[in-house]
Scaffold this motif. Structure first.
Motif, PDB file in Angstrom:
ATOM      1  N   LEU A  72      11.574 -38.329  -7.472  1.00  0.00           N
ATOM      2  CA  LEU A  72      10.387 -38.619  -6.655  1.00  0.00           C
ATOM      3  C   LEU A  72      10.760 -38.969  -5.220  1.00  0.00           C
ATOM      4  O   LEU A  72       9.999 -38.720  -4.301  1.00  0.00           O
ATOM      5  N   VAL A  73      11.926 -39.580  -5.038  1.00  0.00           N
ATOM      6  CA  VAL A  73      12.282 -40.071  -3.700  1.00  0.00           C
ATOM      7  C   VAL A  73      13.376 -39.221  -3.055  1.00  0.00           C
ATOM      8  O   VAL A  73      13.946 -39.604  -2.046  1.00  0.00           O
ATOM      9  N   SER A  74      13.633 -38.030  -3.617  1.00  0.00           N
ATOM     10  CA  SER A  74      14.791 -37.251  -3.157  1.00  0.00           C
ATOM     11  C   SER A  74      14.599 -36.628  -1.772  1.00  0.00           C
ATOM     12  O   SER A  74      15.556 -36.183  -1.159  1.00  0.00           O
ATOM     13  N   ARG A  75      13.380 -36.599  -1.265  1.00  0.00           N
ATOM     14  CA  ARG A  75      13.150 -36.012   0.065  1.00  0.00           C
ATOM     15  C   ARG A  75      12.913 -37.093   1.128  1.00  0.00           C
ATOM     16  O   ARG A  75      12.505 -36.795   2.242  1.00  0.00           O
ATOM     17  N   ILE A  76      13.123 -38.344   0.753  1.00  0.00           N
ATOM     18  CA  ILE A  76      12.807 -39.439   1.674  1.00  0.00           C
ATOM     19  C   ILE A  76      14.061 -39.917   2.402  1.00  0.00           C
ATOM     20  O   ILE A  76      15.064 -40.253   1.781  1.00  0.00           O
ATOM     21  N   TYR A  77      13.983 -39.906   3.736  1.00  0.00           N
ATOM     22  CA  TYR A  77      15.094 -40.377   4.577  1.00  0.00           C
ATOM     23  C   TYR A  77      14.913 -41.858   4.899  1.00  0.00           C
ATOM     24  O   TYR A  77      13.789 -42.331   5.066  1.00  0.00           O
ATOM     25  N   VAL A  78      16.042 -42.545   4.999  1.00  0.00           N
ATOM     26  CA  VAL A  78      16.034 -43.997   5.188  1.00  0.00           C
ATOM     27  C   VAL A  78      16.593 -44.358   6.556  1.00  0.00           C
ATOM     28  O   VAL A  78      17.629 -43.841   6.965  1.00  0.00           O
ATOM     29  N   GLU A  79      15.889 -45.226   7.261  1.00  0.00           N
ATOM     30  CA  GLU A  79      16.420 -45.781   8.514  1.00  0.00           C
ATOM     31  C   GLU A  79      16.335 -47.296   8.353  1.00  0.00           C
ATOM     32  O   GLU A  79      15.256 -47.875   8.414  1.00  0.00           O
ATOM     33  N   ASP A  80      17.501 -47.921   8.110  1.00  0.00           N
ATOM     34  CA  ASP A  80      17.514 -49.332   7.716  1.00  0.00           C
ATOM     35  C   ASP A  80      17.234 -50.302   8.861  1.00  0.00           C
ATOM     36  O   ASP A  80      16.684 -51.373   8.644  1.00  0.00           O
ATOM     37  N   LEU A 101      15.055 -40.451  13.966  1.00  0.00           N
ATOM     38  CA  LEU A 101      15.668 -41.391  13.016  1.00  0.00           C
ATOM     39  C   LEU A 101      17.127 -41.651  13.378  1.00  0.00           C
ATOM     40  O   LEU A 101      17.625 -42.770  13.251  1.00  0.00           O
ATOM     41  N   MET A 102      17.813 -40.601  13.856  1.00  0.00           N
ATOM     42  CA  MET A 102      19.213 -40.785  14.266  1.00  0.00           C
ATOM     43  C   MET A 102      19.314 -41.725  15.468  1.00  0.00           C
ATOM     44  O   MET A 102      20.204 -42.570  15.543  1.00  0.00           O
ATOM     45  N   VAL A 103      18.379 -41.592  16.400  1.00  0.00           N
ATOM     46  CA  VAL A 103      18.375 -42.485  17.571  1.00  0.00           C
ATOM     47  C   VAL A 103      18.056 -43.924  17.122  1.00  0.00           C
ATOM     48  O   VAL A 103      18.734 -44.874  17.518  1.00  0.00           O
ATOM     49  N   LEU A 104      17.039 -44.068  16.271  1.00  0.00           N
ATOM     50  CA  LEU A 104      16.674 -45.398  15.770  1.00  0.00           C
ATOM     51  C   LEU A 104      17.858 -46.062  15.061  1.00  0.00           C
ATOM     52  O   LEU A 104      18.060 -47.261  15.142  1.00  0.00           O
ATOM     53  N   ASN A 105      18.642 -45.237  14.398  1.00  0.00           N
ATOM     54  CA  ASN A 105      19.766 -45.739  13.603  1.00  0.00           C
ATOM     55  C   ASN A 105      21.013 -46.011  14.449  1.00  0.00           C
ATOM     56  O   ASN A 105      22.036 -46.444  13.928  1.00  0.00           O
ATOM     57  N   GLY A 106      20.926 -45.705  15.770  1.00  0.00           N
ATOM     58  CA  GLY A 106      22.076 -45.938  16.638  1.00  0.00           C
ATOM     59  C   GLY A 106      23.128 -44.848  16.556  1.00  0.00           C
ATOM     60  O   GLY A 106      24.251 -45.005  17.030  1.00  0.00           O
ATOM     61  N   LEU A 107      22.766 -43.689  15.962  1.00  0.00           N
ATOM     62  CA  LEU A 107      23.741 -42.598  15.804  1.00  0.00           C
ATOM     63  C   LEU A 107      23.752 -41.665  17.011  1.00  0.00           C
ATOM     64  O   LEU A 107      24.627 -40.819  17.136  1.00  0.00           O
ATOM     65  N   ALA A 108      22.743 -41.786  17.881  1.00  0.00           N
ATOM     66  CA  ALA A 108      22.679 -40.943  19.079  1.00  0.00           C
ATOM     67  C   ALA A 108      21.911 -41.708  20.148  1.00  0.00           C
ATOM     68  O   ALA A 108      21.048 -42.533  19.836  1.00  0.00           O
ATOM     69  N   ALA A 109      22.238 -41.416  21.405  1.00  0.00           N
ATOM     70  CA  ALA A 109      21.578 -42.134  22.501  1.00  0.00           C
ATOM     71  C   ALA A 109      20.207 -41.539  22.801  1.00  0.00           C
ATOM     72  O   ALA A 109      19.286 -42.229  23.225  1.00  0.00           O
TER      73      ALA A 109
END
Length: 311
Positions: A72-80, A101-109
């Motif tokens: 059920l949750v296999s398509r859901i991405y997580v941003e902690d 989501l990558m920016v929110l997660n600090g993975l990209a500026a």
């Protein structure tokens, strides 16, 4: 009122059924929203939320839950960092959402410097099914859950154009070859060998075939089966048709940095005309009346859940 330990000892299915059905509609936390310009977006949001909630109460998916929690949750991405769960619906702004989501997660500026391949094949973002049961349960209950949807026929035509009208090293050999082999009489050797040049009508024959030569694909799977909106209680329902406003309002809700705005650019084939209602009309002309009706029936739940007008 079971203790967490008791819940964890049960099978995920019975545990999920007890906890989640029917999901209650929680009020959105709007304490981080600044300025008065979001009034219209907010009222549209509240309408969508209560519409979906009423629909699910009526439709009552309790009878239909035969799926493992992890699926059920296999398509859901997580941003902690900002406590966000985003269910990916392809062809409804998902590439740009993953950039955000990558920016929110600090993975990209910035969302603007992330390539398409990095977004889809970079494995930078975690999915909810990669956590243990307690991790899944806690996030489902405490994070802000969002889904972005699109008019089903527009989404379908957009997927067809993207995967079959442009060179593609996966969709042509895997789907194209099988579709041409089964639905094109007198197919020439070249087409059978490459799988290129699938016609929209052939693609629809494949979609509607209960004995499909190849399986389903997330790009044209129904949203009801990708994100289970009657089982997972999404706090925010965005629409592709109002993508920018919805996305930027959502970013305010979760306390994103003020300078982060949802990107406007078209991810691929940027010179192509966007798939609009008029473009869809041209494609649907290639189908018989019966095929059009059956295609609508295939996406019937998506039309109903998200209050889209039938074409």
């Amino acid at each position: 009122q079971l203790s967490d330990q008791q819940k964890m000892n049960e099978s995920p299915l019975s545990w999920f059924r007890g906890v989640y059905l029917p999901p209650a509609l929680h009020p959105l936390n709007k304490t981080l929203v600044k300025g008065g310009k979001w009034k219209d977006v907010d009222s549209a949001q509240e309408e969508r939320r209560s519409f979906l909630h009423d629909f699910c109460k009526k439709y009552n998916s309790r009878k239909k839950l035969q799926t493992h929690l992890v699926h059920l949750v296999s398509r859901i991405y997580v941003e902690d960092r900002h406590k966000v769960l985003y269910c990916e619906v392809p062809k409804a702004g998902c590439s740009n959402w993953k950039r955000v989501l990558m920016v929110l997660n600090g993975l990209a500026a910035s969302a603007h410097n992330i390539s398409h391949d990095d977004v889809h094949y970079g494995k930078h973002l975690r999915k909810l099914d990669s956590y243990d049961l307690k991790g899944i349960y806690t996030r489902l209950n405490t994070y802000t859950k969002t889904i972005f949807v699109r008019d089903p026929m527009e989404r379908l035509v957009s997927a067809f154009r993207d995967k079959f009208e442009h060179p593609n090293s996966y969709y042509h050999p895997v789907f194209g070859k099988a579709i041409i082999k089964k639905y094109r009489h007198n197919a020439n050797e070249e087409a059978l060998k490459t799988g290129s040049g699938v016609k929209f009508k052939e693609f629809i024959q494949y979609l509607l075939d209960s004995h499909r030569p190849v399986g389903m694909d997330i790009h044209w799977e129904q949203v009801s089966k990708l994100c289970y909106p009657c089982l997972i209680n999404y706090d925010f329902i965005g629409k592709f048709e109002t993508l920018e406003d919805d996305a930027n309002y959502f970013l305010q809700l979760v306390g994103a940095p003020a300078e982060l705005k949802f990107p406007k650019f078209k991810d691929r084939h940027s010179s192509d005309e966007r798939t609009s209602a008029e473009v869809v009309r041209q494609y649907l002309k290639e189908l018989s009346e019966e095929e059009r009706q059956l295609t609508y029936d295939f996406y019937y739940l998506d039309y109903l859940m998200f209050n889209y007008t039938s074409p």
